[in-house]
Design an enzyme around this catalytic site. Sequence first.
Site, short mmCIF file in Angstrom:
data_model
loop_
_atom_site.label_atom_id
_atom_site.label_comp_id
_atom_site.label_asym_id
_atom_site.label_seq_id
_atom_site.Cartn_x
_atom_site.Cartn_y
_atom_site.Cartn_z
N HIS A 372 -7.06 1.98 12.56
CA HIS A 372 -6.48 1.32 11.39
C HIS A 372 -5.01 0.95 11.56
O HIS A 372 -4.36 0.60 10.57
CB HIS A 372 -6.60 2.21 10.15
CG HIS A 372 -7.99 2.38 9.63
ND1 HIS A 372 -8.58 1.48 8.76
CD2 HIS A 372 -8.92 3.34 9.84
CE1 HIS A 372 -9.81 1.89 8.46
NE2 HIS A 372 -10.04 3.02 9.11
N LYS A 563 0.88 -1.34 -3.18
CA LYS A 563 0.58 -0.83 -1.83
C LYS A 563 1.41 0.42 -1.59
O LYS A 563 2.43 0.64 -2.27
CB LYS A 563 0.98 -1.87 -0.77
CG LYS A 563 0.07 -3.10 -0.71
CD LYS A 563 0.52 -4.05 0.38
CE LYS A 563 -0.43 -5.25 0.46
NZ LYS A 563 -1.77 -4.88 0.90
N ARG A 564 0.99 1.19 -0.62
CA ARG A 564 1.84 2.26 -0.12
C ARG A 564 3.19 1.65 0.26
O ARG A 564 3.27 0.57 0.82
CB ARG A 564 1.17 2.89 1.11
CG ARG A 564 1.90 4.04 1.74
CD ARG A 564 0.96 4.76 2.71
NE ARG A 564 0.25 3.84 3.57
CZ ARG A 564 0.67 3.47 4.78
NH1 ARG A 564 1.82 3.92 5.25
NH2 ARG A 564 -0.04 2.66 5.52
N LYS A 569 5.21 -3.33 5.05
CA LYS A 569 4.53 -4.00 3.94
C LYS A 569 5.51 -4.87 3.14
O LYS A 569 5.11 -5.64 2.28
CB LYS A 569 3.83 -2.98 3.05
CG LYS A 569 2.67 -2.27 3.77
CD LYS A 569 1.99 -1.26 2.88
CE LYS A 569 0.92 -0.47 3.61
NZ LYS A 569 -0.27 -1.26 3.94
N THR A 671 -7.24 -4.12 1.91
CA THR A 671 -8.39 -4.30 1.03
C THR A 671 -7.95 -4.69 -0.37
O THR A 671 -8.72 -5.26 -1.14
CB THR A 671 -9.26 -3.03 0.96
OG1 THR A 671 -8.44 -1.91 0.63
CG2 THR A 671 -9.97 -2.79 2.29
N LYS A 675 -9.60 -7.29 -3.33
CA LYS A 675 -9.84 -6.92 -4.73
C LYS A 675 -9.19 -7.92 -5.68
O LYS A 675 -9.79 -8.35 -6.67
CB LYS A 675 -9.30 -5.51 -4.99
CG LYS A 675 -10.02 -4.42 -4.22
CD LYS A 675 -9.22 -3.13 -4.19
CE LYS A 675 -9.81 -2.16 -3.17
NZ LYS A 675 -8.93 -1.01 -2.87
#
Length: 832
Positions: A372, A563-564, A569, A671, A675
Amino acid sequence: MNSAKDNTLNGWKIHHKGMLKDDMRRSFLSNLTYNLGKDSRTSSLYDQYLSFAYAIRERLIEQWILTQRYYHKANVKRTAYLSLEYLPGRLLEMNCINIGIHETSRQMIHELGLNFEQIVHEEPDAGLGNGGLGRLASCFMDSMATLQIPAIGYGIRYQYGIFKQQIAGFRQREVPEEWLQIINPWEIERPEYRVRIKFGGTVDHAPEASLRAPAQWNDTEDVIAMPYDMPVAGFQNTTVNTLRLWSANSTNELDLQEFNRGDYAKACDSKIESESISKVLYPSDNTPAGKELRLKQEYFFTSASLQDIIRRFRQDNGDDFGLFPEKVSIHLNETHPALAIPELMRLFVDEYHLEWDTARGIVTKVFAYTNHTLMPEALEKWPVKMIESLLPRHMEIIYEINDDFLKTVIGRYPHDTARMRRMSIIEEGYERHVRMAHLAIVGSHSVNGVAALHSQLMQQGIFRDFNEMSPDIFNNKTNGITPRRWIYKCNPLLTDLVSRTIGNEWITDFSHLKELAGYAGDAAVHEQWELVKRKNKERLADILYRWEGFSVDPHMIFDIQIKRIHEYKRQFLNILHCIALYEGIRSGQITDAVPRTVMFAGKAAPGYYMAKLIIELINRVAYTINKDKKTKKYLQVHFIPNYRVSLAEYLIPAADISEQISTAGTEASGTGNMKFALNGALTIGTMDGANIEMREEVGKDNIFIFGLTADEVRTLKARGYNPQLYYDTSEPLKQAFDLIEKGYFCPEDPHHFDPLCHSITDGGDPFVIMADFESYMNCHRRITTAYLDTVQWNRMSILNTANMAKFSSDRTIREYARDIWGIDAIPVPEEE
């Protein structure tokens, strides 16, 4: 499963509770009275939740037992999914949906004069995960049950989860997530299947025996792994699989001698130390003690799970371990369970006396590994000395596995010592480490990435040597999400609209969702589509006011990044844009702003200083913007604390814009992007992870792509990236960055955010925020233009939902079952 009836199970007569409204009412009231000792006058909302949950559980248990009994009787092949995280979310309403009594239950609760929504909100989110890894595991468990794939999930029953996030003084504050302080009605303790886990000690070999011969592991410090089972129901079928979570218990509850001497605290030391293994998800690894605890966690749950897998296998097949690969597939969700490979070798060689080569052949056929992460620094490594101390026998086995593997490498690439060093499981250096990803690859027959770009970069980058030597073991399995949770449950208004438009076959066969594309230009559907989005935004506004105490305007664009919190990110890029918008509106440079609310949510790891600083910056910027009367009606910013599945179920259906802005080449898949798009939000994103495949599915005109590609990022850095050039040539970027650097958002400590700024100016801007800023801002301008064209926006939104069929976790699990696990669907007879 439609009416009350009697069945016989293993000779015992049991009464099926029935699925009709009157049956449900009887169960609910019976549980309230006889299990909880309450009546309508004395019962609290929590009592009502427990009574309702027990009533649903009763309807799961019979089919759960029958499913497991049928698997045993048919001696089916099962997959064991090993994951350090699961994020199942609230289960009461989801289980109502899966067993087909959602509306019946709502009516029953309403007719009793109770509030269904208030009752289901009493359920806490299970503290078993942190982010995408855990939610993916839960989506996969849902799909395995729905597709009737014989499976069992294994993990840890964390007492406190990762942490409950609070914001105090603009900063993240971590407090225990005490989700197990109240009863978890979905779990059943199974003390008869507890197992012993060993740590430390010494390894004794017979005289002149090889390390590959059976050995004795003695003088160990032991912990008991206690299993707790949770049912995982398929969507309106007869399959109920199991999630088995392990809790750590001491072998000695109390040192009576110490207690009698009056040292009461010391008398409990062993119990406290043992049980710390299952206390917290991801204990901080900034200290040696934290690292050791994390390694203990990984071995604890993998050893317990493998002992359980072998017990089940022997129950059906005896000691004929030649059949093991025909009956068992074990999947490693990331490298956290990679110690399962030497542990299974230890069990086979030391406990069951298989020959080394025989055991190695079985192990490789059984294991598969999903990667991942693409970032080398994120690949898990453990100090050799730590493993030698905690797991001395496993270190011996790892050495022997590595020796076998390097002989193969030498055979293929004679004299290429550099390749040997790169591929070795043992990383040499000042301190030697075990590379867990290398161990997982060497011990598995399949290694997969989770998006097309991720798999390509994985094979060309971090695992290039392995791919060149064994290309057949590498493959791609693009991630997916369960439509049951991420539209059917979380967005009932949209579910109803889609079903009225194209029928309801799409719920069980997601390929039918594409039929919705034929209505992308239908004015009547547009009107209903807008209404659904507006009601979802109003619902979110109500929830945020009740849960967090602040107001948002549903008439504004909802621009959401959940998100984390991590530098790659790029929440920092998003907040820079917010500052640029704020400065532009405040100065009058921007005169055509469309009112927008930007929302952030996510947790930073407790030891991740830069991520926590980003959270503080977001909160300080939000405070400044939201109190400015001149700009408030055009721009608001909010950080929503304690992000979790139940919060996501409100945020995602309400979003207009989905922020998927990681640096290209860093996000494995994502993911959340799926969504949001499934619920009609439009994506602004880079060509990263699954964004690329989403663009292929929805069409390039229905997604907003910006920034450098992964190849362009590599080329830019190779040429010598200078972020200063971008700062000098973009006035909005310069203004926004200067406001942070000069302390505008933290006047009491103007240099407070220097570490963030210096990571750009002095640290080389590793995630190319400066290089992508102008493209990001221009892309947002295009979004504003598109949003003002209501017909075009609705069309794009409908086409996003219609083209998400590929991203169902059902499709992903079908591919895993077919290509990796070799497992077929096994329908469980309703009357076994």
